[in-house]
Design a protein around this motif. Structure first.
Motif, short mmCIF file in Angstrom:
data_model
loop_
_atom_site.label_atom_id
_atom_site.label_comp_id
_atom_site.label_asym_id
_atom_site.label_seq_id
_atom_site.Cartn_x
_atom_site.Cartn_y
_atom_site.Cartn_z
N VAL A 186 54.02 -22.74 94.00
CA VAL A 186 52.62 -22.94 93.61
C VAL A 186 52.21 -21.82 92.65
CG1 VAL A 186 52.08 -24.06 95.81
CG2 VAL A 186 51.71 -21.60 95.55
N PRO A 187 51.16 -22.04 91.86
CA PRO A 187 50.65 -20.97 90.99
C PRO A 187 50.18 -19.77 91.82
CG PRO A 187 49.81 -23.10 90.27
CD PRO A 187 50.48 -23.33 91.59
N ARG A 188 50.33 -18.60 91.28
CA ARG A 188 50.03 -17.37 92.03
C ARG A 188 48.54 -17.20 92.33
NH1 ARG A 188 52.13 -12.72 88.30
NH2 ARG A 188 53.83 -14.22 88.07
N ASP A 189 47.66 -17.86 91.56
CA ASP A 189 46.23 -17.70 91.78
C ASP A 189 45.67 -18.71 92.78
OD1 ASP A 189 46.65 -19.83 90.07
OD2 ASP A 189 44.78 -19.51 88.96
N TRP A 190 46.52 -19.52 93.39
CA TRP A 190 46.04 -20.48 94.39
C TRP A 190 45.95 -19.79 95.76
CZ3 TRP A 190 48.56 -25.99 93.89
CH2 TRP A 190 48.23 -26.54 92.63
N PRO A 191 44.80 -19.79 96.40
CA PRO A 191 44.74 -19.28 97.78
C PRO A 191 45.47 -20.25 98.71
CG PRO A 191 42.55 -19.39 96.75
CD PRO A 191 43.47 -20.18 95.89
N VAL A 192 46.41 -19.74 99.47
CA VAL A 192 47.24 -20.58 100.34
C VAL A 192 47.19 -20.05 101.77
CG1 VAL A 192 49.54 -21.52 100.78
CG2 VAL A 192 48.77 -21.17 98.43
N THR A 193 46.94 -20.95 102.71
CA THR A 193 46.99 -20.61 104.13
C THR A 193 48.12 -21.40 104.78
OG1 THR A 193 44.60 -20.25 104.21
CG2 THR A 193 45.73 -20.60 106.31
N VAL A 194 49.03 -20.68 105.44
CA VAL A 194 50.19 -21.32 106.05
C VAL A 194 49.99 -21.36 107.56
CG1 VAL A 194 52.70 -21.26 106.31
CG2 VAL A 194 51.66 -20.43 104.19
#
Length: 237
Positions: A186-194
């Protein structure tokens, strides 16, 4: 959004019915006229050749992980011509050619065709005993037509690249890895919650720079992992 999900489910159902119908048609045609003898002959053949079938499947998966299937057409044609020339030059018996070389070639071609199939524009991808790559440049998120993606690897590997996509709203990604590997970029600026509550004996890795604390929380990706003896890799590129 509900309509998009309905269309996705309809395409998936039609595809399942197609393959199931094709399998039933082949079995029915094969057993027509002498089912007992032909079923026994097929069982004997499978009992002798199943290791080679698995090796062929593994070879196709390996080739697909390194080379695009389309690039194998020309080498495959040259190989077939070379084998034909060697057969004629060295007087290889017709029985060997018809009983071994031709069936193995057909098996490899059939596996390559099946494993090269794609579920285009569905945002639901599954690989079973296969390897595959997907790359999408679509708009994703709750404010688009796609608020959810599904990635599954069952005894196979699926590599998904979303770096060319743009995120508009929250996105839910359902990931399933059962004795398989799902690799998501994913793009680095996407906030991601795993969320890993549904994983058992599953390795989870998360690499790359993370979005800053001032990232727009209205644009967030929620990854829901379901894994059993599998692996999931998240790369923020």
């Amino acid at each position: 959004m509900a309509g998009a999900g309905g269309r996705t489910g309809g395409r998936s159902g039609r595809r399942t019915r197609l393959w199931l119908g094709l399998a039933v048609l082949i079995v029915g045609s094969f057993t027509l006229g002498d089912s007992t003898h032909r079923v026994r002959a097929a069982a004997d053949w499978l009992s002798a050749w199943w290791p080679w079938l698995l090796l062929s499947l593994a070879l196709v998966n390996l080739l697909r992980s390194v080379i695009a299937p389309g690039s194998l057409i020309a080498p495959g044609l040259l190989t077939a011509l070379a084998l034909g020339g060697l057969t004629a030059a060295h007087d290889i018996s017709t029985r060997t050619l018809t009983d071994f070389v031709a069936p193995v070639a057909l098996i490899l071609v059939g596996l390559a065709l099946l494993l090269s199939s794609r579920e285009a524009e569905s945002h639901r991808w599954t690989r079973v005993l296969a390897t595959g790559r997907i790359r999408t440049a679509d708009g994703l998120g709750s404010r688009t037509d796609t608020s959810q993606m599904v990635l599954r690897a069952i005894a196979g590997e699926l590599r998904a690249d979303l770096t060319d996509s743009f995120l508009d709203g929250s996105l839910t990604v359902q990931v399933t890895a059962v004795a398989g590997h799902v690799h998501l970029t994913v793009p680095r600026d996407w906030p991601v919650t795993v969320r890993t509550a549904g994983t058992v004996l599953t390795r989870v890795s998360d690499t790359g720079p993370r979005a800053g604390a001032d990232a727009d929380t209205a644009r967030e990706v929620g990854l829901h992992l379901l894994g059993l003896a599998g692996a999931f890799s998240l790369v923020r590129a």
